[in-house]
Design a protein around this motif. Structure first.
Motif, short mmCIF file in Angstrom:
data_model
loop_
_atom_site.label_atom_id
_atom_site.label_comp_id
_atom_site.label_asym_id
_atom_site.label_seq_id
_atom_site.Cartn_x
_atom_site.Cartn_y
_atom_site.Cartn_z
N ASP A 88 0.80 -1.22 0.00
CA ASP A 88 0.00 0.00 0.00
C ASP A 88 0.83 1.27 0.00
O ASP A 88 0.32 2.37 0.20
N THR A 89 2.14 1.12 -0.21
CA THR A 89 3.02 2.26 -0.49
C THR A 89 3.53 2.15 -1.93
O THR A 89 3.44 3.11 -2.70
N LEU A 90 4.03 0.96 -2.28
CA LEU A 90 4.50 0.73 -3.64
C LEU A 90 3.47 -0.02 -4.49
O LEU A 90 3.41 0.18 -5.70
N TRP A 91 2.71 -0.90 -3.86
CA TRP A 91 1.70 -1.66 -4.61
C TRP A 91 0.46 -1.88 -3.74
O TRP A 91 0.49 -1.78 -2.52
N HIS A 92 -0.66 -2.18 -4.42
CA HIS A 92 -1.93 -2.40 -3.74
C HIS A 92 -1.87 -3.66 -2.89
O HIS A 92 -1.31 -4.68 -3.29
N ASN A 93 -2.49 -3.60 -1.71
CA ASN A 93 -2.52 -4.76 -0.83
C ASN A 93 -3.83 -4.82 -0.03
O ASN A 93 -4.56 -5.80 -0.11
N GLU A 94 -4.12 -3.77 0.71
CA GLU A 94 -5.29 -3.78 1.59
C GLU A 94 -6.58 -4.02 0.80
O GLU A 94 -7.52 -4.65 1.31
N ALA B 51 -17.22 -27.98 6.52
CA ALA B 51 -15.91 -28.13 5.88
C ALA B 51 -15.84 -27.36 4.58
O ALA B 51 -14.78 -26.85 4.19
N ARG B 52 -16.96 -27.25 3.88
CA ARG B 52 -17.00 -26.50 2.63
C ARG B 52 -16.59 -25.05 2.83
O ARG B 52 -15.87 -24.47 2.01
N VAL B 53 -17.03 -24.45 3.94
CA VAL B 53 -16.69 -23.06 4.23
C VAL B 53 -15.20 -22.93 4.53
O VAL B 53 -14.53 -22.01 4.05
N ILE B 54 -14.66 -23.86 5.31
CA ILE B 54 -13.23 -23.84 5.60
C ILE B 54 -12.43 -23.95 4.30
O ILE B 54 -11.44 -23.23 4.10
N ARG B 55 -12.88 -24.83 3.43
CA ARG B 55 -12.19 -24.99 2.15
C ARG B 55 -12.21 -23.69 1.34
O ARG B 55 -11.20 -23.29 0.76
N GLU B 56 -13.35 -23.01 1.32
CA GLU B 56 -13.46 -21.77 0.55
C GLU B 56 -12.62 -20.66 1.17
O GLU B 56 -12.08 -19.81 0.45
N ILE B 57 -12.50 -20.64 2.49
CA ILE B 57 -11.63 -19.66 3.14
C ILE B 57 -10.18 -19.90 2.73
O ILE B 57 -9.43 -18.96 2.41
N ILE B 58 -9.76 -21.15 2.73
CA ILE B 58 -8.39 -21.49 2.32
C ILE B 58 -8.17 -21.11 0.86
O ILE B 58 -7.12 -20.55 0.50
N GLU B 59 -9.14 -21.38 0.01
CA GLU B 59 -9.02 -21.03 -1.41
C GLU B 59 -8.94 -19.52 -1.60
O GLU B 59 -8.20 -19.03 -2.47
N ALA B 60 -9.67 -18.77 -0.77
CA ALA B 60 -9.60 -17.31 -0.85
C ALA B 60 -8.20 -16.82 -0.51
O ALA B 60 -7.66 -15.91 -1.15
N GLY B 61 -7.60 -17.44 0.51
CA GLY B 61 -6.23 -17.08 0.86
C GLY B 61 -5.24 -17.43 -0.24
O GLY B 61 -4.32 -16.66 -0.54
N GLN B 62 -5.44 -18.57 -0.87
CA GLN B 62 -4.56 -18.97 -1.97
C GLN B 62 -4.69 -18.00 -3.14
O GLN B 62 -3.70 -17.68 -3.81
N ASP B 63 -5.91 -17.51 -3.38
CA ASP B 63 -6.11 -16.51 -4.44
C ASP B 63 -5.33 -15.23 -4.12
O ASP B 63 -4.74 -14.61 -5.02
N MET B 64 -5.34 -14.83 -2.86
CA MET B 64 -4.61 -13.63 -2.46
C MET B 64 -3.11 -13.81 -2.67
O MET B 64 -2.42 -12.90 -3.15
N LEU B 65 -2.60 -15.00 -2.35
CA LEU B 65 -1.16 -15.26 -2.49
C LEU B 65 -0.72 -15.35 -3.94
O LEU B 65 0.47 -15.26 -4.23
N ALA B 66 -1.67 -15.54 -4.84
CA ALA B 66 -1.34 -15.67 -6.26
C ALA B 66 -1.69 -14.42 -7.06
O ALA B 66 -1.46 -14.38 -8.28
N HIS B 67 -2.21 -13.39 -6.38
CA HIS B 67 -2.71 -12.23 -7.12
C HIS B 67 -1.55 -11.43 -7.72
O HIS B 67 -0.53 -11.20 -7.07
N PRO B 68 -1.68 -11.02 -9.00
CA PRO B 68 -0.62 -10.23 -9.63
C PRO B 68 -0.39 -8.90 -8.90
O PRO B 68 -1.30 -8.35 -8.28
N ILE B 69 0.83 -8.41 -8.98
CA ILE B 69 1.19 -7.15 -8.34
C ILE B 69 0.72 -5.98 -9.20
O ILE B 69 0.93 -5.95 -10.41
#
Length: 232
Positions: free
Chosen positions: A14-20, A83-101
């Motif tokens: 959030d100084t050099l690239w978007h994050n929040e 368990a489906r909700v837990i899985r979707e939360i984990i997938e949401a985190g994985q999407d964040m970790l793979a998001h382009p800069i």
């Protein structure tokens, strides 16, 4: 005096690239998953409480955020979260970790210009692998003379970094969007603090500005940094 500064530290998220922005989108996704169990405002409060409790365990970054979401989901459903909700939360985190800069306006020009006249250091918190990924994808990595990924930004941490990578905090400046992590501790270490406001900020990064302090400056965006560095 500003013209005596030899080292400039840049915050990353959030100084050099978007994050929040991506955290907010994931929070909305999280709220939708649990809408049958808690109102969004209540869920946001519970999640923030979990994040605050867990900082000492998980540190900053996406992984700690995901674990805090899972913990909150367990709490608000009274241990009945599917368990489906837990899985979707984990997938949401994985999407964040793979998001382009996505660089913020003027970020590249500001870093390139500062690198021509000063030693520049990237100083950031968060998960080591994720921050390394973002720096590599940003295209800015080769411009920095040093990279410091730390668990917390405190006055002793800044003093150590500016001594290791420069001429000490007295001749150093930290540039960032967090008053709590970038500006105030750099000033307390004996350096300068330059606040670059961002439209979104995490609640746990709020702090009062050191208004009136001789080593405190605020600029509208990174496009104003070169002019600031040229001041007497």
């Amino acid at each position: 005096m500003i013209h005596e500064i030899t080292t400039i530290g840049f915050d990353a998220d959030d100084t050099l690239w978007h994050n929040e922005h991506y955290f907010r989108l994931t929070e909305k996704r999280f709220a939708d998953l649990l809408k049958d169990h808690a109102e969004q405002d209540h869920l946001t409060e519970r999640l923030l409480e979990a994040e605050r409790r867990n900082l000492g365990h998980y540190g900053y970054g996406v992984k700690g955020f995901v674990l805090s979401m899972i913990e909150t989901a367990i709490e608000v459903t009274e241990d009945k979260v599917p368990a489906r909700v837990i899985r979707e939360i984990i997938e949401a985190g994985q999407d964040m970790l793979a998001h382009p800069i996505d660089l913020l306006p003027h970020a590249q020009e500001a870093v390139e210009a500062a690198a021509q006249t000063h030693r520049i250091v990237l100083i950031t918190k968060g998960d080591l692998l994720d921050q390394e990924r973002k720096l590599a994808q940003s295209g800015l990595g080769d411009l920095f003379s040093g990279v410091e990924i730390v668990s917390e930004k405190t006055p002793p941490v800044y003093a150590r970094i500016f001594a290791d990578h420069g001429d000490g905090p007295e001749k150093a400046m930290m540039v960032g969007n967090s008053m709590k992590s970038d500006v105030r501790p750099s000033i307390d270490a004996g350096g300068w603090g330059v606040y670059v406001p961002h439209g979104l900020s995490w609640e746990l990064e709020h702090a009062e500005p050191p208004t009136g302090h001789p080593r405190y400056r605020e600029i509208a965006d990174l496009g104003a940094l070169v002019a600031l560095l040229q001041q007497d």
